[in-house]
Design a protein around this motif. Sequence first.
Motif, short mmCIF file in Angstrom:
data_model
loop_
_atom_site.label_atom_id
_atom_site.label_comp_id
_atom_site.label_asym_id
_atom_site.label_seq_id
_atom_site.Cartn_x
_atom_site.Cartn_y
_atom_site.Cartn_z
N PRO B 31 0.82 -1.21 0.00
CA PRO B 31 0.00 0.00 0.00
C PRO B 31 0.86 1.26 0.00
CG PRO B 31 -0.09 -1.10 2.15
CD PRO B 31 0.66 -2.00 1.22
N GLY B 32 0.36 2.28 -0.68
CA GLY B 32 1.08 3.55 -0.71
C GLY B 32 2.05 3.62 -1.87
N ASN B 33 2.45 4.83 -2.22
CA ASN B 33 3.41 5.01 -3.31
C ASN B 33 4.21 6.28 -3.09
OD1 ASN B 33 2.08 7.33 -4.51
ND2 ASN B 33 0.49 5.90 -5.13
N MET B 35 4.32 9.18 -4.42
CA MET B 35 3.69 10.49 -4.39
C MET B 35 3.15 10.83 -3.00
SD MET B 35 4.49 11.33 -7.28
CE MET B 35 4.05 13.00 -6.91
N GLN B 36 2.73 9.78 -2.29
CA GLN B 36 2.14 10.05 -0.98
C GLN B 36 3.14 10.55 0.04
OE1 GLN B 36 0.42 6.28 -0.87
NE2 GLN B 36 -1.51 6.95 -1.74
N GLN B 46 -6.12 16.23 -5.70
CA GLN B 46 -6.22 16.02 -7.15
C GLN B 46 -4.85 16.10 -7.82
OE1 GLN B 46 -8.22 17.83 -5.29
NE2 GLN B 46 -10.28 17.95 -6.10
N ILE B 48 -2.05 15.23 -6.55
CA ILE B 48 -1.32 13.99 -6.30
C ILE B 48 -1.80 12.92 -7.28
CG2 ILE B 48 -0.98 12.16 -4.59
CD1 ILE B 48 -1.22 14.56 -2.53
N THR B 49 -3.12 12.85 -7.46
CA THR B 49 -3.67 11.87 -8.40
C THR B 49 -3.14 12.12 -9.81
OG1 THR B 49 -5.64 11.89 -7.04
CG2 THR B 49 -5.81 10.83 -9.18
N ARG B 50 -3.11 13.40 -10.20
CA ARG B 50 -2.58 13.75 -11.52
C ARG B 50 -1.15 13.25 -11.69
NH1 ARG B 50 -3.37 18.37 -14.88
NH2 ARG B 50 -1.21 18.97 -14.52
N ALA B 51 -0.33 13.51 -10.66
CA ALA B 51 1.07 13.10 -10.75
C ALA B 51 1.19 11.59 -10.76
CB ALA B 51 1.85 13.70 -9.58
N GLU B 52 0.33 10.91 -9.99
CA GLU B 52 0.34 9.44 -9.99
C GLU B 52 0.01 8.92 -11.39
OE1 GLU B 52 -1.20 8.47 -5.44
OE2 GLU B 52 -2.55 8.26 -7.13
N ASN B 53 -1.02 9.53 -11.99
CA ASN B 53 -1.40 9.08 -13.33
C ASN B 53 -0.29 9.35 -14.34
OD1 ASN B 53 -3.82 8.15 -12.39
ND2 ASN B 53 -4.95 10.02 -12.90
N ALA B 54 0.38 10.49 -14.20
CA ALA B 54 1.48 10.81 -15.11
C ALA B 54 2.61 9.80 -14.97
CB ALA B 54 1.99 12.22 -14.86
N ASN B 58 -1.01 4.06 -11.32
CA ASN B 58 -2.32 3.41 -11.15
C ASN B 58 -2.64 2.39 -12.24
OD1 ASN B 58 -2.91 4.76 -8.77
ND2 ASN B 58 -3.58 6.58 -9.89
#
Lengths: 544, 321
Positions: B31-33, B35-36, B46, B48-54, B58
């Motif tokens: 769990p966790g990555n 970016m967190q 949001q 953080i989610t953007r950066a994760e997707n980039a 995910n």
Amino acid sequence: MRHLLTLSAALVLASASAQTAACPKIGGTATIAQNSEPGNLNPLIFPTTYDTNIEELVFNALVKPTADLDYQADLAQSWTFSADKKTITFKLQPGVKWHDGQALTAKDVAFTLTAIASPKYNGGAFSQVEVITGANAYHDGKAKSISGIKVIDDRTIAVTTDKVYAPILATMAGIMILPQHIYGKIPVENWQKDATNRNPVGSGPFKFKQFRSGELIELEANKNYFAGRPCLDRLIVRFGDANTMLAALVKGEVDAAPVPVPSVASVKSSPNVKLSVVDQLNFDYVGTNLRNPLLADQAVRNAMAYAINRKAIVSGLMSGYGNVVDTLFPKSHWAYPTNVKPIPYDPALAQKTLDDAGWKMSGGVRSKGGKTLKFRMFYTTGNPVRERGAALIQANLRQIGIQVDLQSMDFPTLVTFLLPKDGKGQPRAVTTSDFDLFILGFGIERDPSEYLSYFTADGQPPNGYNFSGYTNPAGGNLLVKGQETVNQATRKSLYNQFGLMMRDQLPWIPLTQAQALYGNQTRLHNFAPDIRGVNVNVTRWWVQ
Amino acid sequence: MLPFIAKRGIQGVILLIMVSFISFAVMNLAPGNAMQTFINPRMSPQEITRAENALGINKPIPVQYLGWASNLLQGNFGYSVRNGESVTALLKQRAGPTLLLTATSFVLIVFIALVIGVYSAARPYSLVDYLSTTLVFAGISIPSFFFGLTLIYLFSVQLGWFPTSGFESYSAGHQGLALFLDRAWHMALPVCVLTLTGIAGILRHVRSSVSEALRQDYIRTARSKGVGERAILVKHALRNGLIPVVTLLGLSLPAFFAGSVITETIFAWPGMGRLLVDSVFARDYPVSMAINTITAVLVIVGSLVADMLYGLIDPRVRFDG
């Protein structure tokens, strides 16, 4: 004209003599230590505390905080608000140069603010400039530039927001200005991987010299620094384990280092090392999941707060280097309400509170209507005070009939409970079953408006950080007003009221605030960390 | 010999694919990555989610793995999420200091183990034998973090003979010979920790294989032919004593690269072990995966090399393809 010239000559002389007074000796090298290695040195790409400590030596923002958390000139010499308070105009310092000799102008400022809003930018700072008029349109690709940013001349720039936005100076203090002639050549989507991340060029008191992975960062004095050159010629920042760096401090291999509380004695017994104890803005708290009906019961939260022996955490686990916190502002913050009623440590009152609310004790645990006061409590590893404090809190709560199962995990793992994701990896809303209680630290910023994301109904994940699910509009409205009020006295009273309300409602149970301890070799003079950090007066450090 | 190498090579490649996939999956399933670790109140979730997707965090793990593996086949280990630097550049900076530390202590370990091991085997239950046994057990029992801190306290802080930590005296700015000597001075304590904690196994192996050899018939024959005791030890017994050293050399190959996490951390040594720990805590998977993969390659190559060297030292070992 002639008078003006004489006046400016006098000013130059005055500042030159002030400089000599500030530096009894110019030159030499100081070595300081920090316990973790900085990562990316682009201040606009996900800065961590360790990154920022270095970045603020190399870069400048428009304004910077004062010791009492107001704002003072940095790159901006002065600023004025328009009559409607929506436009702020910054006048830059004259003659500021980047470390490579190029002139720093208002265009660099506009470039930096615009880059953060670029649709391709991925560095975590967009939410700071989102308030600027037209930033969202530019971010969504609907405009070629941000209409709210206007470069008036080389030294003047105006920033306009849609609504009155009181924290605008706080925002600007958090955005370090980058040179357009360097970063403008790198596509914004590549900033995360560019070589400049390990070789930054800024405008600050120190020029970046080298980054040796696992060892140090070396900086040299910017002799043309607009606010006067640093007394030191060279500054070395080493990274290493806390105990190792402390040994290096005691032996004199480094001139300043953080001191872990258990090692205070070794610093006190070294005649050449001076100890500084500094208040911090962060504090620990027990967070609750208010979606859980048991935790939504005010009596249960009150009883927990009365049962936790916070003084024992400060005296026992922190060796006295800390304070009990009674609301969401530590005493050192301007928004702290001085008339706040302290949370008493009173197990008997806690028992009575639960009795009165109908929670009956049986077999050491209280229950009501078939529901038992049993909770999971998550806490993060890596901070010995928090780890041992969790066990103490568990024992305190057991005494009043609340059973807590402790579960430790690292921070990124805890985040997966607080900001949960759905099966496709996309963020979703928090549910009752995601978590019950958690212990976490919160670093309140100089401007408390960030609580908007934590205590308004709109801020619940996935939209913000309101993990607890606090939806009472009374608290939220105070925060909304606080963000729109520019008058500092009125603002202060709004946040004071918010602080008092949080003390009564206890969506978070505030625990303690740790003090930061630093040691420095006496050969390093003027080392004076304060609430803003360790490097605040770095230009005045000098060595024998 | 060649079919043997080819067969082991193919096995190695399959093993490597399995190891890298499993470690990739295990890391990303945790769990966790990365970016967190960057979360702060001033950035919205949001972003953080953007950066994760980039970063592609995910995406399904097999898809992420294929992306990683195809980059690797082009010689690209990717970029460190935490440092914003290419992983290859980071590894290049860290490999040297680790190799310096591990190779020096390895040479010392082999030298001391051979001298004391052969001597103890020739004079079993002598004072040297007992002393060395005690020392070896102390070395294997003492946790290296405790040993390291004790050395720092005694020899740096109290006596002031050695520096506490680091790779060189940074503020001095030494050059040339002075820099070489300064670094050797900084290496003394960490090398001491690695040597003392690492010597136990090899010393016992040398002692037992030499003493076993000394009981063999050919040694008795040599003795009866009038070969001197010293020659018997050096020419015949030592050859047997070398077998465990060769095994150790093969198995140490990965450690030469990966270094020692604890010793490097305690002495603030700029090596690979510390890079690995930092990257694990920061969930900086491109860096951890690169170190894992290179270590896995070295484990496979190291055991192959050890097997081949056996054949050179011990003629009884044959390679049957």
